[in-house]
Design a protein around this motif. Sequence first.
Motif, PDB file in Angstrom:
ATOM      1  N   ALA A   6       2.507  -3.274   7.746  1.00 37.33           N
ATOM      2  CA  ALA A   6       3.035  -3.829   6.813  1.00 37.33           C
ATOM      3  C   ALA A   6       3.140  -5.389   6.975  1.00 37.33           C
ATOM      4  CB  ALA A   6       4.173  -3.568   5.939  1.00 37.33           C
ATOM      5  N   ARG A   7       3.231  -6.116   7.519  1.00 39.43           N
ATOM      6  CA  ARG A   7       3.256  -7.194   8.420  1.00 39.43           C
ATOM      7  C   ARG A   7       1.820  -7.985   8.315  1.00 39.43           C
ATOM      8  NH1 ARG A   7       7.364  -8.821   5.047  1.00 39.43           N
ATOM      9  NH2 ARG A   7       9.273  -6.471   5.551  1.00 39.43           N
ATOM     10  N   PHE A   8       1.003  -6.699   9.167  1.00 37.46           N
ATOM     11  CA  PHE A   8       0.088  -8.011   9.524  1.00 37.46           C
ATOM     12  C   PHE A   8      -1.759  -7.367   9.268  1.00 37.46           C
ATOM     13  CE2 PHE A   8       3.017  -8.374  12.559  1.00 37.46           C
ATOM     14  CZ  PHE A   8       3.156  -9.485  13.184  1.00 37.46           C
ATOM     15  N   PRO A   9      -2.039  -7.806   7.083  1.00 40.28           N
ATOM     16  CA  PRO A   9      -2.878  -7.436   6.389  1.00 40.28           C
ATOM     17  C   PRO A   9      -4.104  -7.055   7.680  1.00 40.28           C
ATOM     18  CG  PRO A   9      -1.652  -8.673   5.530  1.00 40.28           C
ATOM     19  CD  PRO A   9      -1.529  -9.037   7.310  1.00 40.28           C
ATOM     20  N   HIS A  10      -4.883  -7.752   9.122  1.00 44.41           N
ATOM     21  CA  HIS A  10      -5.806  -8.179   8.906  1.00 44.41           C
ATOM     22  C   HIS A  10      -5.770  -6.968  10.099  1.00 44.41           C
ATOM     23  CE1 HIS A  10      -3.266 -10.088  12.123  1.00 44.41           C
ATOM     24  NE2 HIS A  10      -4.432 -10.137  12.852  1.00 44.41           N
ATOM     25  N   ILE A  11      -5.344  -6.634  10.551  1.00 46.77           N
ATOM     26  CA  ILE A  11      -5.394  -4.831  10.812  1.00 46.77           C
ATOM     27  C   ILE A  11      -4.747  -4.004  10.616  1.00 46.77           C
ATOM     28  CG2 ILE A  11      -5.057  -6.507  13.405  1.00 46.77           C
ATOM     29  CD1 ILE A  11      -1.874  -5.696  13.464  1.00 46.77           C
ATOM     30  N   PHE A  12      -4.732  -3.831   8.893  1.00 43.82           N
ATOM     31  CA  PHE A  12      -4.337  -2.484   9.159  1.00 43.82           C
ATOM     32  C   PHE A  12      -5.097  -1.549   8.308  1.00 43.82           C
ATOM     33  CE2 PHE A  12      -3.588  -4.814   4.458  1.00 43.82           C
ATOM     34  CZ  PHE A  12      -4.524  -4.146   3.892  1.00 43.82           C
ATOM     35  N   PRO A  13      -5.467  -0.641   9.039  1.00 41.57           N
ATOM     36  CA  PRO A  13      -6.194   0.530   8.165  1.00 41.57           C
ATOM     37  C   PRO A  13      -6.808   0.377   7.019  1.00 41.57           C
ATOM     38  CG  PRO A  13      -4.540   1.752   8.287  1.00 41.57           C
ATOM     39  CD  PRO A  13      -4.127   0.195   8.811  1.00 41.57           C
ATOM     40  N   MET A  14      -8.538   0.112   6.390  1.00 42.01           N
ATOM     41  CA  MET A  14      -8.690   0.141   4.906  1.00 42.01           C
ATOM     42  C   MET A  14      -8.629   1.284   4.357  1.00 42.01           C
ATOM     43  SD  MET A  14      -9.404  -3.060   4.605  1.00 42.01           S
ATOM     44  CE  MET A  14      -9.800  -2.937   3.695  1.00 42.01           C
ATOM     45  N   MET A  15      -7.439   1.460   3.380  1.00 40.04           N
ATOM     46  CA  MET A  15      -8.018   2.905   2.492  1.00 40.04           C
ATOM     47  C   MET A  15      -9.922   3.432   1.662  1.00 40.04           C
ATOM     48  SD  MET A  15      -4.955   4.175   3.517  1.00 40.04           S
ATOM     49  CE  MET A  15      -5.294   5.499   2.930  1.00 40.04           C
ATOM     50  N   ARG A  16     -10.386   4.307   2.025  1.00 47.46           N
ATOM     51  CA  ARG A  16     -11.012   4.804   1.806  1.00 47.46           C
ATOM     52  C   ARG A  16     -11.382   4.754   0.236  1.00 47.46           C
ATOM     53  NH1 ARG A  16     -15.083   6.548   4.437  1.00 47.46           N
ATOM     54  NH2 ARG A  16     -14.668   7.350   6.528  1.00 47.46           N
ATOM     55  N   HIS A  17     -10.183   4.680  -0.112  1.00 50.61           N
ATOM     56  CA  HIS A  17      -9.742   5.420  -2.080  1.00 50.61           C
ATOM     57  C   HIS A  17      -8.948   4.129  -2.067  1.00 50.61           C
ATOM     58  CE1 HIS A  17     -13.198   8.026  -2.071  1.00 50.61           C
ATOM     59  NE2 HIS A  17     -11.536   9.309  -0.933  1.00 50.61           N
ATOM     60  N   PRO A  18      -8.964   3.031  -2.196  1.00 46.22           N
ATOM     61  CA  PRO A  18      -7.125   2.393  -2.230  1.00 46.22           C
ATOM     62  C   PRO A  18      -6.755   1.827  -3.556  1.00 46.22           C
ATOM     63  CG  PRO A  18      -9.294   0.981  -2.774  1.00 46.22           C
ATOM     64  CD  PRO A  18      -9.906   2.678  -1.826  1.00 46.22           C
ATOM     65  N   HIS A  19      -7.265   2.895  -4.721  1.00 46.65           N
ATOM     66  CA  HIS A  19      -6.615   2.859  -5.900  1.00 46.65           C
ATOM     67  C   HIS A  19      -6.452   4.323  -6.588  1.00 46.65           C
ATOM     68  CE1 HIS A  19      -7.830  -1.831  -6.280  1.00 46.65           C
ATOM     69  NE2 HIS A  19      -9.038  -0.894  -6.679  1.00 46.65           N
ATOM     70  N   GLN A  20      -6.679   4.532  -5.808  1.00 46.66           N
ATOM     71  CA  GLN A  20      -6.012   6.435  -6.313  1.00 46.66           C
ATOM     72  C   GLN A  20      -4.426   6.604  -6.336  1.00 46.66           C
ATOM     73  OE1 GLN A  20      -7.356   8.884  -3.334  1.00 46.66           O
ATOM     74  NE2 GLN A  20      -5.901  11.350  -4.218  1.00 46.66           N
ATOM     75  N   ALA A  21      -3.743   6.651  -7.014  1.00 43.56           N
ATOM     76  CA  ALA A  21      -2.395   6.938  -7.794  1.00 43.56           C
ATOM     77  C   ALA A  21      -1.715   7.863  -6.234  1.00 43.56           C
ATOM     78  CB  ALA A  21      -2.406   7.666  -9.187  1.00 43.56           C
ATOM     79  N   LEU A  22      -0.756   7.194  -5.733  1.00 42.66           N
ATOM     80  CA  LEU A  22       0.161   8.567  -4.203  1.00 42.66           C
ATOM     81  C   LEU A  22       1.185   8.770  -5.661  1.00 42.66           C
ATOM     82  CD1 LEU A  22       0.140   4.999  -2.557  1.00 42.66           C
ATOM     83  CD2 LEU A  22      -1.354   7.398  -2.066  1.00 42.66           C
ATOM     84  N   PRO A  23       1.572   9.867  -5.235  1.00 39.72           N
ATOM     85  CA  PRO A  23       3.002  10.524  -5.526  1.00 39.72           C
ATOM     86  C   PRO A  23       4.018   9.245  -5.302  1.00 39.72           C
ATOM     87  CG  PRO A  23       1.523  11.208  -3.617  1.00 39.72           C
ATOM     88  CD  PRO A  23       0.468   9.993  -3.992  1.00 39.72           C
ATOM     89  N   PRO A  24       5.197   9.433  -5.800  1.00 37.98           N
ATOM     90  CA  PRO A  24       6.430   8.393  -5.792  1.00 37.98           C
ATOM     91  C   PRO A  24       6.946   9.913  -4.224  1.00 37.98           C
ATOM     92  CG  PRO A  24       7.141  10.116  -7.055  1.00 37.98           C
ATOM     93  CD  PRO A  24       5.771  10.494  -6.786  1.00 37.98           C
TER      94      PRO A  24
END
Length: 207
Positions: free
Chosen positions: A152-170
Motif C-alpha cells: 500500500a505504501r511503496f507502489p514501485h514494488i507492489f505486484p501488478m494485477m492482471r485485471h486491475p479494473h475488475q470490480a472487487l467485492p466489498p
Amino acid sequence: MGVPVDGLSVVGYTEMVDWGELCGNLLGHRPPNKEVGSNKNTAVMEGPRVKAKWLEDWFSNPLPVDAPKELVQLYARFYILEMLGGTLFMDKSGERISIMYLQFFNSINNGKNYSWGSAALSWLYRHLCKASEKTAKQIGSALLLVQLWVWARFPHIFPMMRHPHQALPPGPLAIRWKGAKITTEHAMHVLRAYHVSLASLQPNQIV
C-alpha cells in the motif's frame, strides 16, 4: 484483513497449572502427558503450545451434517484457534499453536467482544522489535500485515494485477490484492533486488 479493532483488550492468563485441561474442555481432546526424560521438542504439549498436526488429526474428518451443537462448537473453536495461532499470533516454531486464546471462547460467543486486530498489531510490533536484534534469525507474527502495508505504501514494488479494473467485492482493504498478479514486472522473492530498490528510494515513490 477484516479483523475487528474495536472491543475489549485481549488480556488473559499466560500461565496456567493445567493447559491440557483447558484444551480438553474446549476442544474435546486432551494432549497426552509428556514422558519423563523425553525431548521437549517431541512432546505434544509444551507449556500452552500444542503441536498443530496433533490437533489437525483430531479434526481432519468433515463435520457430520447432523452434528450436535456441542460438536459444531468444538470444530468452530478449532478453526478459530488455527486462524489465531497460525496467522495472527504465529510464533517462530512453525509447528505449534498456542491454546491460550481458547480462554476467550468459553462460551464461544465471547470471542466477538474482543479487539483481535489491536492484539495482532501488538504481537507484530513485539516480533519486529525482536527481529531487529543482532542475534535474531527468525521472525513470527502476522507478517501478512507487513506485506500488505508495504504494497500500500511503496507502489514501485507492489505486484501488478492482471485485471486491475475488475470490480472487487466489498470487504477489507487487503481484498484489493485478490486475483491474478503479473510476476514478470518485479524480481519477486529476490532479496538483492529489494535491497537495491529500497536503497534508491525517492520521496515521491512513497504513499
